[in-house]
Write a protein that holds these residues in place. Structure first.
Motif, short mmCIF file in Angstrom:
data_model
loop_
_atom_site.label_atom_id
_atom_site.label_comp_id
_atom_site.label_asym_id
_atom_site.label_seq_id
_atom_site.Cartn_x
_atom_site.Cartn_y
_atom_site.Cartn_z
N ARG A 1 74.14 68.56 11.53
CA ARG A 1 72.72 68.26 11.35
C ARG A 1 72.03 69.45 10.70
O ARG A 1 72.27 70.60 11.07
N TYR A 2 71.15 69.15 9.75
CA TYR A 2 70.35 70.18 9.10
C TYR A 2 68.89 69.75 9.12
O TYR A 2 68.58 68.56 8.99
N VAL A 3 68.02 70.73 9.26
CA VAL A 3 66.59 70.45 9.25
C VAL A 3 66.08 70.45 7.81
O VAL A 3 66.38 71.38 7.05
N LYS B 1 69.29 74.99 7.01
CA LYS B 1 68.25 74.07 6.53
C LYS B 1 68.65 73.48 5.18
O LYS B 1 69.35 74.10 4.40
N GLU C 1 62.42 66.81 9.61
CA GLU C 1 63.34 65.70 9.80
C GLU C 1 64.78 66.18 9.74
O GLU C 1 65.08 67.23 9.18
N THR C 2 65.68 65.38 10.33
CA THR C 2 67.10 65.71 10.34
C THR C 2 67.83 65.09 9.16
O THR C 2 67.63 63.93 8.85
N GLN C 3 68.66 65.91 8.51
CA GLN C 3 69.57 65.43 7.47
C GLN C 3 70.99 65.81 7.88
O GLN C 3 71.19 66.74 8.68
#
Length: 260
Positions: A107-109, A128, A99-101
């Motif tokens: 954007r970070y996975v 990440k 999911e994306t944060q």
């Protein structure tokens, strides 16, 4: 002052790789006296609903319009993809790997690791956002969300202090360093009490720093002007001339940043 009118609706299409991109054409009509440079340009905009619109000179040929679109084809496609990705806010988060944060506009996975020998933690590394749990359990989602909320609140406290210090020189009407507290809100990024105490939403730390600066300056302006009067907006424009553009950027991403 000459009047510029907009009429429509023509449409065009071009290929980017294997993708077909349709676009609407709006032709500008203007008086002969109007020599504004913008009137001779093809202005391209990609809307949040992924609609592509080209506003063009009244006498632009289909070929010249298409050529302008092809020159910016990559940007158009990336913008469409970005707006498409924003629609993921419709789906509730599952707090699973992949999911994306967001953090400071990037954007970070999300990567979830279960390791009995590690202390539960959240770390930002190698593009990440890694959440480590000691063990898997039925309350996995709650535990991950709790760890992330604490991490965001901790980072928000540090970043908001930094940005508040940076913005204070612009707010000459403020004496000393205003106090603030962090509180999660569903519809507001911040608020200011009549005593000049600020409240900031920890989700704001997911936005770019210029958006954080906008919210802080907005609330600092409320110390001088307690409502949204004309004087308030003039003061905000004085300390941040491009606030409308920054606010629009924040508004475009709001539902995604606020998605729990």
């Amino acid at each position: 002052m000459s009047e510029i009118k907009k009429t429509t609706q023509e449409q065009g299409v071009f290929m980017y790789g294997d993708e077909v991109i349709n676009y609407d054409i709006i032709r500008r009509t203007f008086e002969k006296n109007d020599a504004k440079p913008k009137a001779r340009k093809v202005i391209i905009k990609v809307h949040p609903d992924q609609r592509v619109v080209a506003t063009v000179p009244h006498d632009a040929t289909p070929d010249s319009i298409r050529e302008a679109m092809l020159k910016r084809a990559r940007w158009i496609w990336e913008s469409i993809c970005e707006f498409s990705a924003q629609h993921e806010y419709v789906m509730p988060r599952k707090y699973v790997s992949g999911e994306t944060q967001f953090y400071l506009g990037r954007r970070y996975v999300l990567k979830v690791i279960v390791d009995a020998e590690q202390v539960p933690s959240v770390k930002l590394q190698r593009g990440k956002l890694t959440v480590t749990l000691k063990k898997d359990c039925d309350e996995r989602v709650v535990k991950i969300k709790t760890l992330l909320d604490k991490w965001y609140t901790h980072r928000a406290n540090a970043i908001f202090h930094e940005r508040l210090q940076a913005m204070l020189p612009k707010a000459s009407w403020v004496d000393g360093l205003p106090s603030f507290r962090i509180m999660a809100m569903t519809k507001q990024w911040g608020s200011c009490s009549t005593k000049g105490n600020l409240m900031l939403n920890p989700h704001l730390v997911k936005a770019p720093k210029e958006c954080i600066d906008y919210v802080i300056l907005h609330e600092l302006c409320h110390i001088a002007e307690h409502n949204h009067s004309d004087r308030f907006w003039r003061l905000l424009t004085q300390v941040m001339p491009n606030w409308k553009e920054v606010k629009a950027k924040l508004d475009d991403m709001a539902e995604l940043y606020l998605n729990d």
